[in-house]
Motif scaffolding. Structure first.
Motif, mmCIF file in Angstrom:
data_model
loop_
_atom_site.group_PDB
_atom_site.id
_atom_site.type_symbol
_atom_site.label_atom_id
_atom_site.label_comp_id
_atom_site.label_asym_id
_atom_site.label_seq_id
_atom_site.Cartn_x
_atom_site.Cartn_y
_atom_site.Cartn_z
ATOM 1 N N TRP A 165 104.042 47.304 -22.875
ATOM 2 C CA TRP A 165 103.096 47.314 -21.769
ATOM 3 C C TRP A 165 103.313 46.098 -20.892
ATOM 4 O O TRP A 165 103.630 45.025 -21.374
ATOM 5 C CB TRP A 165 101.656 47.273 -22.274
ATOM 6 N N LEU B 291 96.292 46.865 -19.147
ATOM 7 C CA LEU B 291 97.679 47.044 -19.534
ATOM 8 C C LEU B 291 98.251 48.249 -18.810
ATOM 9 O O LEU B 291 97.555 49.227 -18.567
ATOM 10 C CB LEU B 291 97.804 47.273 -21.044
ATOM 11 N N THR B 292 99.528 48.177 -18.484
ATOM 12 C CA THR B 292 100.240 49.305 -17.919
ATOM 13 C C THR B 292 101.429 49.586 -18.814
ATOM 14 O O THR B 292 102.276 48.725 -19.000
ATOM 15 C CB THR B 292 100.742 48.973 -16.496
ATOM 16 N N GLN B 293 101.484 50.774 -19.398
ATOM 17 C CA GLN B 293 102.623 51.082 -20.259
ATOM 18 C C GLN B 293 103.851 51.207 -19.378
ATOM 19 O O GLN B 293 103.788 51.751 -18.277
ATOM 20 C CB GLN B 293 102.387 52.361 -21.050
#
Length: 97
Positions: free
Chosen positions: A76, A84-86
């Motif tokens: 992430w 969070l950004t995967q």
């Protein structure tokens, strides 16, 4: 570890990033809204909060990436504290609850 990975305290990584970007702690303090250079210096000597680390790294043009040690494909990008950004976009925009 891959060539672009390192194991080091967050403050050392940020100090290296500051040096690579050729910016002074005074300039960084001014840009991030701190009154003095010593505010940055104190944070880099003490226990650095995640939000502060992300703010500094973002300004310097770096990303914080969280990687699952057991599944390197599971990672992430930290875009702001508690979010969070995967890397493959599955969690893009979802907040950590």
């Amino acid at each position: 570890m891959a060539n672009n990975e390192c194991a080091a305290p967050m403050s050392q990584i940020i100090k290296k990033a500051i040096k690579q970007q050729q910016i002074s702690q005074q300039q960084l303090a001014e840009r991030l809204g701190y009154k003095t250079q010593s505010a940055i210096s104190e944070r880099l000597r003490g226990d650095l909060r995640v939000g502060t680390a992300i703010k500094i790294l973002d300004y310097l043009g770096y990303d914080m990436i969280i990687v699952d040690r057991n599944d390197r494909e599971n990672s992430w990008k930290v875009v702001e504290p508690k979010t969070l950004t995967q890397s493959d976009g599955i969690l893009k925009g979802e907040s950590d609850q």
